[in-house]
Each structure stands twice: as structure tokens, then as C-alpha cells.
Write an enzyme that holds these catalytic residues in place. Structure first.
Site, PDB file in Angstrom:
ATOM      1  N   LYS A 147       2.363   7.986  21.054  1.00 21.48           N
ATOM      2  CA  LYS A 147       2.420   9.397  21.424  1.00 21.48           C
ATOM      3  C   LYS A 147       3.280   9.592  22.666  1.00 21.48           C
ATOM      4  O   LYS A 147       3.246   8.797  23.608  1.00 21.48           O
ATOM      5  CB  LYS A 147       1.008   9.942  21.662  1.00 21.48           C
ATOM      6  CG  LYS A 147       0.177  10.059  20.382  1.00 21.48           C
ATOM      7  CD  LYS A 147      -1.196  10.625  20.675  1.00 21.48           C
ATOM      8  CE  LYS A 147      -1.995  10.803  19.392  1.00 21.48           C
ATOM      9  NZ  LYS A 147      -1.435  11.849  18.537  1.00 21.48           N
TER      10      LYS A 147
ATOM     11  N   HIS B 175      -1.463   3.852  16.679  1.00 20.21           N
ATOM     12  CA  HIS B 175      -0.543   4.994  16.746  1.00 20.21           C
ATOM     13  C   HIS B 175      -0.724   5.809  18.025  1.00 20.21           C
ATOM     14  O   HIS B 175       0.198   6.535  18.429  1.00 20.21           O
ATOM     15  CB  HIS B 175      -0.712   5.889  15.516  1.00 20.21           C
ATOM     16  CG  HIS B 175      -1.983   6.674  15.478  1.00 20.21           C
ATOM     17  ND1 HIS B 175      -3.146   6.176  14.941  1.00 20.21           N
ATOM     18  CD2 HIS B 175      -2.269   7.928  15.904  1.00 20.21           C
ATOM     19  CE1 HIS B 175      -4.094   7.084  15.040  1.00 20.21           C
ATOM     20  NE2 HIS B 175      -3.599   8.155  15.621  1.00 20.21           N
TER      21      HIS B 175
ATOM     22  N   GLY C 291      -0.602   4.497  -1.021  1.00 18.25           N
ATOM     23  CA  GLY C 291      -1.872   4.849  -0.388  1.00 18.25           C
ATOM     24  C   GLY C 291      -1.782   6.093   0.472  1.00 18.25           C
ATOM     25  O   GLY C 291      -0.700   6.671   0.688  1.00 18.25           O
ATOM     26  N   ASP C 292      -2.936   6.492   1.003  1.00 16.66           N
ATOM     27  CA  ASP C 292      -3.026   7.732   1.764  1.00 16.66           C
ATOM     28  C   ASP C 292      -2.226   7.668   3.058  1.00 16.66           C
ATOM     29  O   ASP C 292      -1.552   8.633   3.431  1.00 16.66           O
ATOM     30  CB  ASP C 292      -4.497   8.040   2.060  1.00 16.66           C
ATOM     31  CG  ASP C 292      -4.689   9.437   2.619  1.00 16.66           C
ATOM     32  OD1 ASP C 292      -4.341  10.415   1.920  1.00 16.66           O
ATOM     33  OD2 ASP C 292      -5.166   9.570   3.760  1.00 16.66           O
TER      34      ASP C 292
ATOM     35  N   ASP D 189     -14.238   2.288  15.293  1.00 15.97           N
ATOM     36  CA  ASP D 189     -13.105   3.054  14.781  1.00 15.97           C
ATOM     37  C   ASP D 189     -12.222   3.609  15.891  1.00 15.97           C
ATOM     38  O   ASP D 189     -11.008   3.706  15.725  1.00 15.97           O
ATOM     39  CB  ASP D 189     -13.609   4.200  13.904  1.00 15.97           C
ATOM     40  CG  ASP D 189     -12.479   4.963  13.230  1.00 15.97           C
ATOM     41  OD1 ASP D 189     -11.666   4.320  12.527  1.00 15.97           O
ATOM     42  OD2 ASP D 189     -12.397   6.197  13.412  1.00 15.97           O
TER      43      ASP D 189
ATOM     44  N   HIS E  95      -8.376   2.752  20.365  1.00 10.77           N
ATOM     45  CA  HIS E  95      -7.657   3.882  20.961  1.00 10.77           C
ATOM     46  C   HIS E  95      -8.059   4.121  22.420  1.00 10.77           C
ATOM     47  O   HIS E  95      -7.207   4.157  23.317  1.00 10.77           O
ATOM     48  CB  HIS E  95      -7.908   5.160  20.161  1.00 10.77           C
ATOM     49  CG  HIS E  95      -7.383   5.113  18.764  1.00 10.77           C
ATOM     50  ND1 HIS E  95      -6.286   4.365  18.400  1.00 10.77           N
ATOM     51  CD2 HIS E  95      -7.790   5.737  17.631  1.00 10.77           C
ATOM     52  CE1 HIS E  95      -6.047   4.532  17.111  1.00 10.77           C
ATOM     53  NE2 HIS E  95      -6.948   5.345  16.630  1.00 10.77           N
TER      54      HIS E  95
ATOM     55  N   ALA F 172       0.423   5.814   3.754  1.00  8.21           N
ATOM     56  CA  ALA F 172       1.847   5.860   3.426  1.00  8.21           C
ATOM     57  C   ALA F 172       2.278   7.281   3.084  1.00  8.21           C
ATOM     58  O   ALA F 172       3.330   7.758   3.530  1.00  8.21           O
ATOM     59  CB  ALA F 172       2.151   4.917   2.261  1.00  8.21           C
ATOM     60  N   ARG F 173       1.454   7.953   2.312  1.00 12.54           N
ATOM     61  CA  ARG F 173       1.788   9.305   1.850  1.00 12.54           C
ATOM     62  C   ARG F 173       1.803  10.305   3.003  1.00 12.54           C
ATOM     63  O   ARG F 173       2.713  11.135   3.107  1.00 12.54           O
ATOM     64  CB  ARG F 173       0.758   9.726   0.796  1.00 12.54           C
ATOM     65  CG  ARG F 173       1.076  10.982   0.027  1.00 12.54           C
ATOM     66  CD  ARG F 173       0.104  11.130  -1.140  1.00 12.54           C
ATOM     67  NE  ARG F 173      -1.275  11.262  -0.682  1.00 12.54           N
ATOM     68  CZ  ARG F 173      -1.863  12.441  -0.445  1.00 12.54           C
ATOM     69  NH1 ARG F 173      -1.198  13.556  -0.636  1.00 12.54           N
ATOM     70  NH2 ARG F 173      -3.114  12.485  -0.053  1.00 12.54           N
TER      71      ARG F 173
ATOM     72  N   GLY G 178       0.840  -1.196   0.000  1.00 18.36           N
ATOM     73  CA  GLY G 178       0.000   0.000   0.000  1.00 18.36           C
ATOM     74  C   GLY G 178       0.871   1.240   0.000  1.00 18.36           C
ATOM     75  O   GLY G 178       0.504   2.286   0.530  1.00 18.36           O
TER      76      GLY G 178
END
Length: 484
Positions: A182, A178, A20-21, A235, A240, A23-24, A17
Site C-alpha cells: 500500500k 499485500h 481462482g478468486d 488471518d 498484517h 486471480a480473478r 490457481g
């Protein structure tokens, strides 16, 4: 203060990927910043892999454009950027077929760390794992990184775990969240377990309640198709916020070791009581001027998917019995802000009389946007006229307390990708932990689906639906104001 850079061994990182978004926006800029920090040795390489047909030069142009857009300050060092781009190559592969896999196997070196980042949808995880095994890349030096969502319920999470386990051992699988990368989230563990000041008070005897808020000011944007199938519960809440709750509530592990930490987090999840229907509030944002409402953004005028969820949870163990945990998350709220607030009980007796008012100590851990830790303490208000009390913050905003160089600390993706290379799984979820989280979440979702509960509408730019406020008010408590 400058963060200390710990070198890593030479590695090959394949980003499936790679065009993909994610990665970018995140992965490729994060790798470039680690390159600038000196953590990518001369022989370390990054290989993009996706369906798009392009050569290595075309991919380098793609990555250059991504770094220019999402990290323009770092991109200003033209010499360093050119050197980083030389480490990149690209292979067009078909995740479910055989195209490109022979070439990819030839590109990936042997005798070194090999990491494969699955920056793709979960439906491709099994196919990628199978191809890596079939083409000889799934060996003992390999590790895979899988992005959320890791399933959409307990059954699918178990199936994903089963499929990945056919070709990789648990210690080779890195389920990334992710939020755990932090700086402030990790500081939460330092505050809890590195300071004798707090540990004796970290229990139901002294803590009245705990609030965890992850608020977003934006709507679903271009993620409408995915989001409408997931909703705020799947989500955000299941992963999270669940992870933040675990870090707040967990017992001290015997040592700062991946399995020791994750064992204690798992105990918290398993100690969570089922959530009663009247302790859950779902919401869906309304239009705001020229900003469309949720249903218009996802293209379904009948959608009953929640863009907001708040709930009251209880951890039934000796430490937390009787102390409620209030969790909320949502989109198109007043401000973008994430925080954990540990609200301590009032003093059992005030020697200052009723006129002094009621006061509490509150420890606030700010996760974004201004990372830091604040402790509210009660002092005498300056001036004559008697003993008037006022609450003031002892504030440690990282950028102020640690100096301007604190802005150079690695972001979440930088830290987590380097932890993958080092083989450190402390900040990654284990398979049984993911399954336990779904086992707690599934009955909540199934309950509102069986009852046919519709999400409550709420104004864009507000704190969420009124019912969420009542979730606290009926207990004689109130949500902290959302502040950026």
C-alpha cells in the site's frame, strides 16, 4: 502528478490457481493495469494454470470477464484489452500429479525471468515446488510468490520453509503480504526516515502509546470455511498488523535494502514481550437485522473462533520501553478503516492553565479507504475571550495533495508483482521473520485454547466487544473512533 513507470525485463509469469478468486479479483486486473502503464514488454507473457480444463481462448474470455467486473474503467479501452489478452495462455495442470507439466515446461521460456505465483492453498506449495524442480523450471532465474497464510503455527511455517528451501533459495521466495504494497505503508517509511522532524521524537520519551486498527465492516462472507479454521489472530494479527507494528517500531536500517529492512523488522518481533491473558480480548459478531451472526455464517453453532481480536503489546528495547502498542482488528465493525495513530505525550507543563484543557499531538497514517497522513496540532481558538486552545489537523490526503492523477498510482498487487519481477524483496517477508511472528503468536492462541476462553459477543456495526474498550480505559486511554 503521475507516477514514474520503471521498465522491467521480459518475463513469464505463471499463475497457479489462475481461475481462482484471488486471480480473478486482484492478480489479473493488476497485471492488466501494469500492461496499460507500459511495464509488460512485447515478449512478456502471463500463463494461467489450474485444474479446470479449457483452452487459451476460453481463458482469455475468463480474464476479460474478470477485468470487466473488477476494473471496468480500464476495461473500456477495447484495443488495449485485446492486446493484453493476446499475451495470455493457459495450461491445465494437476498440482499433485503429472498431468500438464510437460506442456507447461514447454510454454515457459528460457533465458528470461520466470515467476510462479502460488495463488493456491498452502497444502499445495510443496507439491508445486517439487513439480517445478522435477520438470526443470526451478532454476536460478526462477522465483516463486506464496500467498498467506504461510502456515497456521510455528511448526507448520517451519515445515513450509523447509519444503520450499529444498528447491529454491531464500532470495527466490517471495512471501507476499499485500498490506506492505500500500502506498501509505511505504510512505510511513518515508515519513519516519526522510524527515528529521519526527526521528528525534520517535521513542518512549515523547510517544505515549501507539494504536493500530484494521477494521472491516463486512462479515466472513464466502470465506467461512477458511476463516473458521484461522480466526482474526491468524488471518490478520499475525501478519498484517504485525508488519505494521514492525514498520512503526523498527530502527533505521543502514540503507533501504531488502535484508537491511527485514533485519530491523525481525529485531522488533524478537523484542516483543509475551502477552498476558488479561491483555488480549477476543470477540465474535452477533446478528444484525437480516445479516446473520458469525456462527450462522460459518455453519457451526458451537464455533469459538474469534472474528475480532485486540491486544496490548510491549517492545522491550531502549527505544520503546514503557510505550504500549494497542492492536485491534475485526469483522462486521462500524466502518471499514485502517489506520496507525502515534499518540504523543502531553506537554510537561501548560502555561495556559487548567481552562485550556488537555491536548496531545497525534500523527495518523490512514491506510484505507482515504489514504493519507494527518498531524494533529494545538492552536488558539479564533476570537476574543482569552487563550482557548483547540486541536486542528494538518491533513495530507493523497488525492488532494498530489492531484487527481494520484488515483493512478499502482495498487498493492501491481507494485508487489512488479517487485517480484525486478527481484526486489524489500516488501516481502523473510522466512525467519515469519517464524518469529508465529513464535510470538502461538503462545497467545495456545493460552486461550488451554483456558477454554470463549470470544465475547459484540454488536454488528459497533467498535467491538466492551472488554476491548476496557483494555484501553483501565490505562486511562481510549481507542480512536473508527472512521471511514
Amino acid at each position: 502528478m503521475v507516477s514514474r513507470v520503471i521498465p522491467v525485463e521480459p518475463f513469464d509469469l505463471v499463475v497457479f490457481g489462475g481461475t481462482g478468486d484471488l486471480a480473478r479479483r486482484k492478480i489479473l486486473p493488476a497485471l492488466y493495469r501494469r500492461f496499460l502503464a507500459g511495464q509488460m514488454g512485447e515478449t512478456s507473457r502471463v500463463i494461467g494454470a489450474a485444474r479446470s480444463v479449457m483452452d487459451a481462448a476460453g481463458y482469455r474470455d475468463f480474464v476479460r470477464a474478470a477485468i470487466d467486473e473488477f476494473d471496468p474503467v480500464s476495461a473500456g479501452d477495447e484495443g488495449a484489452l485485446a492486446a493484453f489478452l493476446e499475451r495470455l495462455s493457459y495450461v491445465a495442470v494437476d498440482a499433485t500429479g503429472d498431468t500438464g507439466w510437460d506442456r507447461l515446461a514447454g510454454e515457459v521460456g528460457s533465458g528470461r525471468i520466470r515467476a510462479f505465483y502460488f495463488s493456491v492453498g498452502p497444502r499445495l506449495f510443496g507439491a508445486l515446488a517439487e513439480r517445478l524442480h522435477e520438470y526443470g523450471m526451478a532454476d536460478s532465474d526462477s522465483r516463486i510468490v506464496v500467498e498467506k497464510p504461510f502456515g497456521r503455527d510455528l511448526a507448520s511455517a517451519r515445515e513450509l520453509n523447509r519444503v520450499l528451501a529444498q528447491h529454491f533459495h531464500e532470495h527466490q521466495i517471495y512471501r507476499i503480504d499485500h498490506y506492505l504494497g500500500k502506498e501509505t505503508v511505504q510512505n510511513l517509511m518515508a515519513v519516519r526516515f526522510g524527515n528529521m522532524l519526527f526521528e528525534p521524537l520517535w521513542n518512549s520519551q515523547y510517544v505515549d502509546h501507539i494504536q493500530i486498527t484494521v477494521a472491516e465492516s463486512v462479515g466472513v462472507g464466502g470465506r467461512g470455511d477458511y476463516y473458521d479454521r484461522a480466526g482474526a489472530m491468524r488471518d490478520m494479527m499475525q501478519n498484517h498488523l504485525m508488519q505494521l507494528l514492525c514498520l512503526i517500531a523498527m530502527e533505521p536500517p543502514a540503507k533501504f535494502d531488502p535484508d537491511a529492512v527485514r533485519d530491523e523488522k525481525l529485531k522488533v518481533i524478537r523484542a516483543l514481550d509475551p502477552v498476558a491473558p488479561d491483555n488480549v480480548v477476543r470477540g465474535q459478531y452477533e446478528a444484525d437485522g437480516d445479516k446473520p451472526d458469525y456462527r450462522a455464517q460459518v455453519g457451526d453453532p458451537e464455533s469459538t473462533t474469534e472474528s475480532f481480536v485486540a491486544l496490548k503489546a510491549h517492545v522491550s528495547n531502549w527505544r520503546w520501553a514503557g510505550t504500549p502498542f494497542y492492536l485491534r482488528t475485526g469483522k462486521r465493525l462500524k466502518d471499514r478503516a485502517s489506520e496507525i495513530a502515534v499518540v504523543f505525550k502531553e506537554t510537561p507543563h501548560s502555561i495556559f492553565g487548567e481552562d485550556a484543557g488537555r491536548h496531545r499531538n497525534i500523527l495518523t497514517i490512514r491506510l484505507q479507504p482515504n489514504e493519507g497522513i494527518e498531524l494533529g496540532v494545538t492552536i488558539k481558538e479564533p476570537g476574543p475571550g482569552g487563550m482557548r486552545l483547540v486541536d486542528v489537523p494538518l491533513d495530507m490526503t493523497f488525492a488532494e495533495a498530489l492531484g487527481p492523477d494520484s488515483a493512478d498510482f499502482p495498487d498493492a498487487y501491481e507494485r508487489l508483482i512488479m517487485d517480484v519481477i525486478r527481484g526486489n524483496q524489500t516488501l516481502f517477508m523473510r522466512g525467519d521473520e515469519v517464524e518469529a511472528a508465529w513464535a510470538w503468536t502461538d503462545p497467545i492462541i495456545e493460552g486461550w485454547e488451554e483456558r477454554g476462553d470463549a470470544p465475547k459477543p459484540y454488536d454488528s456495526g459497533s467498535a467491538g466487544p466492551d472488554d476491548a474498550l476496557m483494555l484501553m480505559h483501565r490505562d486511562g486511554r481510549r481507542w480512536r473512533e473508527i472512521k471511514p
